[in-house]
Design a protein around this motif. Structure first.
Motif, PDB file in Angstrom:
ATOM      1  N   LEU A  23       0.857  -1.176   0.000  1.00 19.98           N
ATOM      2  CA  LEU A  23       0.000   0.000   0.000  1.00 19.98           C
ATOM      3  C   LEU A  23       0.897   1.231   0.000  1.00 19.98           C
ATOM      4  O   LEU A  23       1.826   1.314   0.819  1.00 19.98           O
ATOM      5  N   GLU A  24       0.632   2.146  -0.919  1.00 22.80           N
ATOM      6  CA  GLU A  24       1.447   3.347  -1.031  1.00 22.80           C
ATOM      7  C   GLU A  24       0.557   4.585  -0.973  1.00 22.80           C
ATOM      8  O   GLU A  24      -0.340   4.755  -1.792  1.00 22.80           O
ATOM      9  N   ARG A  25       0.787   5.398   0.048  1.00 25.72           N
ATOM     10  CA  ARG A  25       0.089   6.678   0.237  1.00 25.72           C
ATOM     11  C   ARG A  25      -1.434   6.508   0.159  1.00 25.72           C
ATOM     12  O   ARG A  25      -2.137   7.316  -0.436  1.00 25.72           O
ATOM     13  N   VAL A  26      -1.927   5.461   0.792  1.00 26.18           N
ATOM     14  CA  VAL A  26      -3.356   5.140   0.718  1.00 26.18           C
ATOM     15  C   VAL A  26      -4.145   5.958   1.739  1.00 26.18           C
ATOM     16  O   VAL A  26      -3.841   5.950   2.934  1.00 26.18           O
ATOM     17  N   ASP A  58      -4.834   7.310   6.584  1.00 28.60           N
ATOM     18  CA  ASP A  58      -4.267   8.635   6.348  1.00 28.60           C
ATOM     19  C   ASP A  58      -2.885   8.532   5.712  1.00 28.60           C
ATOM     20  O   ASP A  58      -1.873   8.463   6.401  1.00 28.60           O
ATOM     21  N   GLY A  59      -2.851   8.476   4.370  1.00 27.08           N
ATOM     22  CA  GLY A  59      -1.574   8.421   3.663  1.00 27.08           C
ATOM     23  C   GLY A  59      -0.739   7.211   4.048  1.00 27.08           C
ATOM     24  O   GLY A  59       0.476   7.312   4.220  1.00 27.08           O
ATOM     25  N   LEU A  60      -1.390   6.063   4.141  1.00 28.42           N
ATOM     26  CA  LEU A  60      -0.750   4.864   4.687  1.00 28.42           C
ATOM     27  C   LEU A  60       0.232   4.232   3.705  1.00 28.42           C
ATOM     28  O   LEU A  60      -0.084   4.024   2.537  1.00 28.42           O
ATOM     29  N   ASP A  61       1.426   3.906   4.196  1.00 25.46           N
ATOM     30  CA  ASP A  61       2.426   3.153   3.440  1.00 25.46           C
ATOM     31  C   ASP A  61       2.821   1.927   4.236  1.00 25.46           C
ATOM     32  O   ASP A  61       3.233   2.056   5.399  1.00 25.46           O
ATOM     33  N   PHE A  62       2.677   0.749   3.651  1.00 25.58           N
ATOM     34  CA  PHE A  62       3.335  -0.422   4.222  1.00 25.58           C
ATOM     35  C   PHE A  62       3.300  -1.568   3.223  1.00 25.58           C
ATOM     36  O   PHE A  62       2.519  -1.580   2.270  1.00 25.58           O
ATOM     37  N   GLU A  80      -7.328   7.798  -2.341  1.00 22.30           N
ATOM     38  CA  GLU A  80      -6.033   8.171  -2.894  1.00 22.30           C
ATOM     39  C   GLU A  80      -5.062   7.024  -2.681  1.00 22.30           C
ATOM     40  O   GLU A  80      -5.245   6.176  -1.806  1.00 22.30           O
ATOM     41  N   GLY A  81      -4.003   6.997  -3.504  1.00 24.18           N
ATOM     42  CA  GLY A  81      -2.945   6.014  -3.326  1.00 24.18           C
ATOM     43  C   GLY A  81      -3.130   4.775  -4.185  1.00 24.18           C
ATOM     44  O   GLY A  81      -4.092   4.643  -4.938  1.00 24.18           O
ATOM     45  N   THR A  82      -2.186   3.848  -4.068  1.00 24.13           N
ATOM     46  CA  THR A  82      -2.191   2.622  -4.862  1.00 24.13           C
ATOM     47  C   THR A  82      -2.103   1.402  -3.958  1.00 24.13           C
ATOM     48  O   THR A  82      -1.476   1.420  -2.902  1.00 24.13           O
ATOM     49  N   VAL A  83      -2.748   0.325  -4.404  1.00 24.46           N
ATOM     50  CA  VAL A  83      -2.712  -0.968  -3.717  1.00 24.46           C
ATOM     51  C   VAL A  83      -2.243  -2.003  -4.732  1.00 24.46           C
ATOM     52  O   VAL A  83      -2.823  -2.119  -5.821  1.00 24.46           O
ATOM     53  N   ARG A 135      -3.120   5.364  11.020  1.00 18.43           N
ATOM     54  CA  ARG A 135      -1.687   5.289  10.741  1.00 18.43           C
ATOM     55  C   ARG A 135      -1.032   4.194  11.562  1.00 18.43           C
ATOM     56  O   ARG A 135      -1.517   3.831  12.634  1.00 18.43           O
ATOM     57  N   VAL A 136       0.094   3.695  11.064  1.00 14.96           N
ATOM     58  CA  VAL A 136       0.913   2.776  11.839  1.00 14.96           C
ATOM     59  C   VAL A 136       1.793   3.623  12.743  1.00 14.96           C
ATOM     60  O   VAL A 136       2.611   4.413  12.266  1.00 14.96           O
ATOM     61  N   ILE A 137       1.619   3.469  14.055  1.00 12.96           N
ATOM     62  CA  ILE A 137       2.429   4.267  14.975  1.00 12.96           C
ATOM     63  C   ILE A 137       3.607   3.486  15.539  1.00 12.96           C
ATOM     64  O   ILE A 137       4.535   4.078  16.092  1.00 12.96           O
ATOM     65  N   GLU A 138       3.568   2.160  15.397  1.00 18.95           N
ATOM     66  CA  GLU A 138       4.695   1.341  15.868  1.00 18.95           C
ATOM     67  C   GLU A 138       4.638  -0.009  15.172  1.00 18.95           C
ATOM     68  O   GLU A 138       3.562  -0.568  14.958  1.00 18.95           O
ATOM     69  N   ALA A 139       5.799  -0.520  14.803  1.00 21.24           N
ATOM     70  CA  ALA A 139       5.877  -1.818  14.131  1.00 21.24           C
ATOM     71  C   ALA A 139       7.119  -2.549  14.612  1.00 21.24           C
ATOM     72  O   ALA A 139       8.155  -1.935  14.883  1.00 21.24           O
ATOM     73  N   GLY A 140       6.988  -3.866  14.721  1.00 14.31           N
ATOM     74  CA  GLY A 140       8.140  -4.646  15.141  1.00 14.31           C
ATOM     75  C   GLY A 140       7.760  -6.091  15.353  1.00 14.31           C
ATOM     76  O   GLY A 140       6.586  -6.469  15.238  1.00 14.31           O
TER      77      GLY A 140
END
Length: 261
Positions: free
Chosen positions: A23-26, A37-41, A74-77, A234-239
């Protein structure tokens, strides 16, 4: 934030390569409310990624976008290197075949036997022969422990058994990506463990990429390569799970886990 969903120790060479999900800028809005909100992952092939966070934080919306039940504003999947959004209707239908989903509700065909529930889509959508589809279905029913129920209809099964049929049905399409949306939330407590055990076995014995939304934190910790904490789209933490559950960095993550653990 663009979270790296690869484990800290690097890519396992035994697993397939590539990024089945990106997902880019979704951005996704419902009225005046921004859910994503402008999600990237992205998710590496063969990885098991769990999305956690409070209700309304955008987790299930991601699954709905991947299932083409909603479209981003908005954005691409991208799925398995092919554009899902934006794309033509034909392209969307072809890419959609690479995705399987298990919902909160079982969504089985009540008028069909368990076996027919597993074979209908592979025959009509993928063009498999009836014999090949039935062979695959019998293998999957053995995997989920329901071989003796293949001739029954969903109404003759318990909720836990129906959800196991739904898992097998999703796998019957040989998807690249399996989406799991709170798959135990509609079950009685005594039935939850059996369904989670089936999913653990699938996670450990296959190289399918899994994207899971769940409030079962012990399950998330057990099967995940990566955990993503969502808040306000939004992703606020990942691990890796040992970090997110053991030593989270963000106050919001600690607050959420303190409420659910």
């Amino acid at each position: 934030m663009s979270p790296d969903t690869r484990p800290a120790h690097g890519k396992d060479p035994a697993r397939p390569s590539g990024e089945p999900v990106r997902l880019e800028r979704v951005t996704k809005r419902f009225g005046d409310r921004t859910v994503l909100d402008g999600l990237d992952f992205s998710v590496d092939a063969g990885r098991h990624v769990t999305l956690i966070g409070p209700s309304g934080s955008g987790k299930t919306t991601i699954l709905r976008l991947l299932m083409t039940l909603a479209e981003p504003d908005e954005g691409t999947v991208t799925v398995d290197g092919e554009r899902l959004f934006p794309a033509s209707g034909k392209q969307v239908r072809e890419v959609r075949k690479k995705i399987g989903m298990v919902f909160q509700q079982f969504n089985l065909f009540p008028n069909m036997t368990v076996l027919r529930n597993l074979t209908e889509a592979p025959v009509t959508v993928l063009g498999m022969s009836r014999d090949a589809a039935e062979e695959r279905a019998r293998e999957l029913l053995e995997t989920v422990g329901l071989t003796e129920h293949l001739g029954k209809r969903p109404g003759q099964l318990s909720g836990g058994q129906q959800q196991r049929v739904a898992i097998a049905r999703a796998l019957a399409m040989r998807p690249k990506v399996l989406l799991l949306d709170e798959v135990t939330s509609a079950l009685d407590p005594e039935l939850v463990a059996g369904v989670l055990d089936v999913l653990r076995d699938i996670a450990r014995s296959t190289d399918i990429t899994m994207l899971c939304v769940t409030h079962e934190m012990a399950f998330a910790r057990d099967i995940s390569d990566q955990v993503l904490m969502f808040d306000q789209g939004r992703v606020i933490e990942a691990g890796p799970p040992e970090k997110i559950f053991g030593e989270p960095e963000r106050d919001r993550t600690r607050e959420f886990l303190g409420a659910v653990l």
